[in-house]
Design an enzyme around this catalytic site. Structure first.
Site, PDB file in Angstrom:
ATOM      1  N   LYS A 117       0.842  -1.209   0.000  1.00 41.75           N
ATOM      2  CA  LYS A 117       0.000   0.000   0.000  1.00 41.75           C
ATOM      3  C   LYS A 117       0.881   1.264   0.000  1.00 41.75           C
ATOM      4  O   LYS A 117       2.093   1.168   0.035  1.00 41.75           O
ATOM      5  CB  LYS A 117      -0.941  -0.024   1.206  1.00 41.75           C
ATOM      6  CG  LYS A 117      -1.720  -1.336   1.379  1.00 41.75           C
ATOM      7  CD  LYS A 117      -2.794  -1.526   0.326  1.00 41.75           C
ATOM      8  CE  LYS A 117      -3.326  -2.948   0.235  1.00 41.75           C
ATOM      9  NZ  LYS A 117      -4.100  -3.393   1.377  1.00 41.75           N
TER      10      LYS A 117
HETATM   11  C1  LIG Z   1      -4.971  -4.443   1.959  1.00 43.36           C
HETATM   12  C2  LIG Z   1      -6.427  -4.330   2.066  1.00 43.36           C
HETATM   13  C3  LIG Z   1      -7.126  -4.661   3.227  1.00 43.36           C
HETATM   14  C4  LIG Z   1      -6.481  -5.330   4.408  1.00 43.36           C
HETATM   15  O1  LIG Z   1      -5.398  -4.690   4.920  1.00 43.36           O
HETATM   16  P1  LIG Z   1      -4.289  -5.504   5.730  1.00 43.36           P
HETATM   17  O2  LIG Z   1      -3.460  -4.422   6.334  1.00 43.36           O
HETATM   18  O3  LIG Z   1      -3.539  -6.341   4.748  1.00 43.36           O
HETATM   19  O4  LIG Z   1      -4.992  -6.336   6.752  1.00 43.36           O
HETATM   20  C5  LIG Z   1      -8.489  -4.422   3.269  1.00 43.36           C
HETATM   21  N1  LIG Z   1      -9.142  -3.920   2.206  1.00 43.36           N
HETATM   22  C6  LIG Z   1      -8.517  -3.625   1.060  1.00 43.36           C
HETATM   23  C7  LIG Z   1      -9.296  -3.058  -0.064  1.00 43.36           C
HETATM   24  C8  LIG Z   1      -7.143  -3.840   0.949  1.00 43.36           C
HETATM   25  O5  LIG Z   1      -6.528  -3.574  -0.204  1.00 43.36           O
END
Ligand SMILES: *Cc1c(COP(=O)(O)O)cnc(C)c1O
Length: 384
Positions: free
Chosen positions: A193
């Site tokens: 991210k």
């Molecule tokens: C990455 C992601 C999550 C979960 O996040 P984590 O930190 O990996 O638990 C939830 N929703 C979306 C759309 C994501 O891309």
């Protein structure tokens, strides 16, 4: 050419120094860096409150709890998302209902949501979980109108979209997570991210009531706040008032997040530039539809998702060239777990059609111009 992933973190010497310093401090968890990171992130998105947690999934879970979801309730989300957007509903024992996506933006279609709400007994649905897919910000104002009419909470899953904004009906730019329309907004700091903590997440809100609940649920449901205690026999005393969790973020993760946050806008600008180069480089390529976007939004470009003919062919061709394009996402309602509730192919045709043709090309700030030229070249070569 070294392998090119679809996304990756960017760690600088400054980040490493910040983590090292945090590791040398007396507190490795529940210390000052956490509060500093929460304050800085709340300011970045323009919210009153921010609660940092151990990952984005935990952020979704706590938000679903704070929204009051429980057995017998339903919540609506999109099938084109990571499974966690729906799983958080199930963690609370509520039913996850998927509504189809908009054929232009690929985001949760507010018209479909409205139809579901109109057809249900009042009070059946408790929450809406729209997702800013790929970094495209949802029209949170539109969802707010529905939520107010039908008495729902909005949990915006902005894991793809820190820094994005849309323009509301009064012409004002509204940053995702600023608390203007969504009750709670969720972010992830997974390495792929925009902002990396290793693992990490955040919920932002403007509601003091929801903020207090999130804090309580983050730490076992335990409070030491004298104002919240039923009794106060002495300084040692605390109460466990709800069934909470341990979803805390460590000090060194918070330090990394703070350091990364300083470069967030530069990262977004670079992502915009990469998107422009793809738009230009691939615009005449047969077999492709490039991502569209409204003029009055700022797209955070977590992903650059194309729609393409012969997706498997292109995927295999790119992987053979060391380009690790990825599919976002397999519709969540077609996962075996959700099929066990009766969901089946054909239920959400727009989402299923999107899935058949979607492919995410490499998109991250450290992608070099040369690497991007290579990606464009390989895509074009496939269709030649
Ligand atoms: C990455 C992601 C999550 C979960 O996040 P984590 O930190 O990996 O638990 C939830 N929703 C979306 C759309 C994501 O891309």
């Amino acid at each position: 050419m070294k392998p090119i992933p679809y996304g990756t973190q960017h760690i600088t010497d400054e980040d490493i120094a910040a983590v090292t310093e945090a590791l040398k401090s007396p507190l490795l968890t529940q210390g000052p860096k956490l509060a500093e990171f929460e304050r800085a992130f709340a300011d970045y998105v323009g919210a009153r409150y921010a609660v940092a947690v151990s990952n984005g999934t935990a952020a979704l879970h706590l938000s679903a709890l704070a929204a009051g979801l429980g057995p017998g309730d339903r919540a609506i989300t999109t099938p084109i998302t990571f499974a966690a957007s729906a799983n958080c509903i199930r963690y609370c024992g509520a039913e996850a209902v998927f509504a189809d996506i908009d054929p232009q933006t690929y985001l949760l279609d507010a018209n479909r949501v409205e139809t579901l709400l109109q057809q249900a007994e009042p009070g059946t649905y408790k929450a809406l979980i729209p997702v800013d897919l790929a970094g495209y910000p949802v029209d949170a104002e539109r969802f707010r109108r529905l939520a107010d009419r039908y008495g729902l909470r909005i949990i915006e899953d902005a894991c793809h979209a820190p820094g994005a904004w849309f323009t509301d009906s009064s012409g004002k730019r509204q940053r995702t997570g600023n608390g203007a329309y969504a009750d709670m907004t969720v972010f992830s700091f997974h390495p792929v991210k925009h902002i990396a903590c290793g693992e990490g997440g955040m919920v932002t809100t403007d509601s003091e009531e929801l903020y207090e609940k999130l804090l309580l649920y983050r730490t076992h449901g335990i409070t030491k706040n004298p104002e919240q205690l039923e009794r106060h026999p002495g300084g040692w005393y605390y109460e466990m008032q709800e069934l909470g969790y341990n979803y805390r973020l460590t000090e060194f993760q918070a330090a990394l997040g703070l350091s990364q946050l300083k470069r967030a806008d530069a990262g977004l600008a670079r992502r915009q530039e990469i998107a422009r180069v793809y738009d230009e480089g691939l615009k005449d390529c047969p077999g492709l539809t490039l991502p569209s976007r409204a003029k009055d939004i700022y797209h955070a470009f977590h992903l650059y998702v194309i729609q393409c003919d012969n997706r498997k062919g292109l995927y295999d061709h790119l992987h053979a060239s060391g380009i690790f394009a990825q599919v976002h996402y397999i519709p969540v309602h077609l996962q075996p777990y959700y099929r066990s509730f009766g969901w089946k192919p054909g239920d959400l045709p727009v989402a299923e059609g999107y899935y058949e043709r979607c492919l995410s090309l490499p998109m991250y700030p450290t992608l070099t111009d040369e690497e991007q030229r290579y990606v464009i070249d390989r895509v074009k070569a496939f269709y030649r």
